[in-house]
Design an enzyme around this catalytic site. Structure first.
Site: not given
Ligand code: PXP
Length: 252
Positions: A202, A54, A15, A12, A159, A109, A50, A78, A48
């Site tokens: 997550h 952001r 960030h 992901n 998920e 999330t 959003r 996402e 994602h």
């Molecule tokens: N899976 C989903 C559905 C998410 O929304 C996120 C990010 O919020 C992640 C995985 C990855 O989470 P993290 O950034 O905490 O590793």
């Protein structure tokens, strides 16, 4: 050698965009991050978009989809279950769409979708995206009613949200962490029985990923914040390799 299927590691890259947006401008570019993740063996890219933009912006998601098509790596888009996001997904047609709950005031999330209570709202979006050829995933807690409702409305994937598990570990609440892992073990087995593919994600880190990777029905983990944070110190390829090693060491 592991007897269970290998786990795919989706990276992901949201960030990287968070860091870019802290200053405006174009650097660091999340698409460059995705390219590096793919070069370093990512099985998929997750992003994602959003509602408040952001981190990932509309132009990023378009470029990410182009990169994923060029490199033949799946994009997992996402999105919240809104008409605006559904229309973007129908135009882009990414390999996968993960529908997540979204609240503007949250930092990330928090919690899973209420599929069991939100049928009327989520089901048509799942149907439209599935008809367009996307593999639709629902981001839920490992709760029986949510898993059954996800299967009932025709999702291909669930998920399972690992955020509460990660928090419990951070807070030293061993009993709660155990309870959540137990629920995930049962939930993953139920989901697989109902024909759902099972993913999780997550808040996963080198040290907490093992108990999740050990659940045999889970075939994909999506990990972002921790890996991008680690990449600041050691670089993304090394951080990904260490995560991969932690996952593989735990696989039954
Ligand atoms: N899976 C989903 C559905 C998410 O929304 C996120 C990010 O919020 C992640 C995985 C990855 O989470 P993290 O950034 O905490 O590793």
């Amino acid at each position: 050698m592991s007897l269970t299927p290998e786990i795919r590691l989706g990276i992901n890259i949201d960030h990287i965009a968070t860091i870019r947006n802290a200053r405006g401008g174009v650097h660091p570019d999340p698409v460059d991050g995705a390219r590096l993740a793919i070069k370093s063996g990512a099985d998929g890219i997750t992003a994602h978009l959003r509602e408040d933009r952001r981190h990932i912006r509309d132009a990023d998601i378009e470029r990410l989809e182009m990169l994923c098509q060029e490199t033949d790596v799946p994009l997992n888009f996402e999105m919240a279950a809104t008409d605006e996001m559904r229309d973007i997904a129908l135009r882009l047609k990414p390999h996968a769409v993960c529908i997540v709950p979204e609240r503007r005031e949250e930092r990330t999330t928090e919690g899973g979708l209420n599929v069991a209570g939100g049928h009327n709202h989520i089901a048509p979006i799942v149907r439209d995206l599935t008809d367009a050829g996307c593999r639709v995933s629902l981001f839920i807690e490992a709760v029986e009613a949510q898993i059954r409702a996800s299967a009932d409305i025709g999702a291909a994937v669930v998920e399972l949200h690992t955020g509460a598990y990660a928090h419990a570990i951070d807070n030293g609440d061993v009993q709660l962490a155990d309870e959540i892992v137990d629920a995930m073990i049962k939930g993953a087995a139920l989901a697989a029985t109902l024909g759902l593919e099972v993913h999780a994600g997550h808040g996963l880190t080198y040290s907490n990923v093992g108990r999740i990777a050990a659940i045999p029905q889970i075939v994909e983990l999506n990990i972002g914040h921790f890996l991008i944070g680690e990449a600041v110190f050691v670089g993304l390829p090394k951080a990904m390799a260490q995560m991969r090693a932690a996952i593989e060491a735990a696989r039954p």
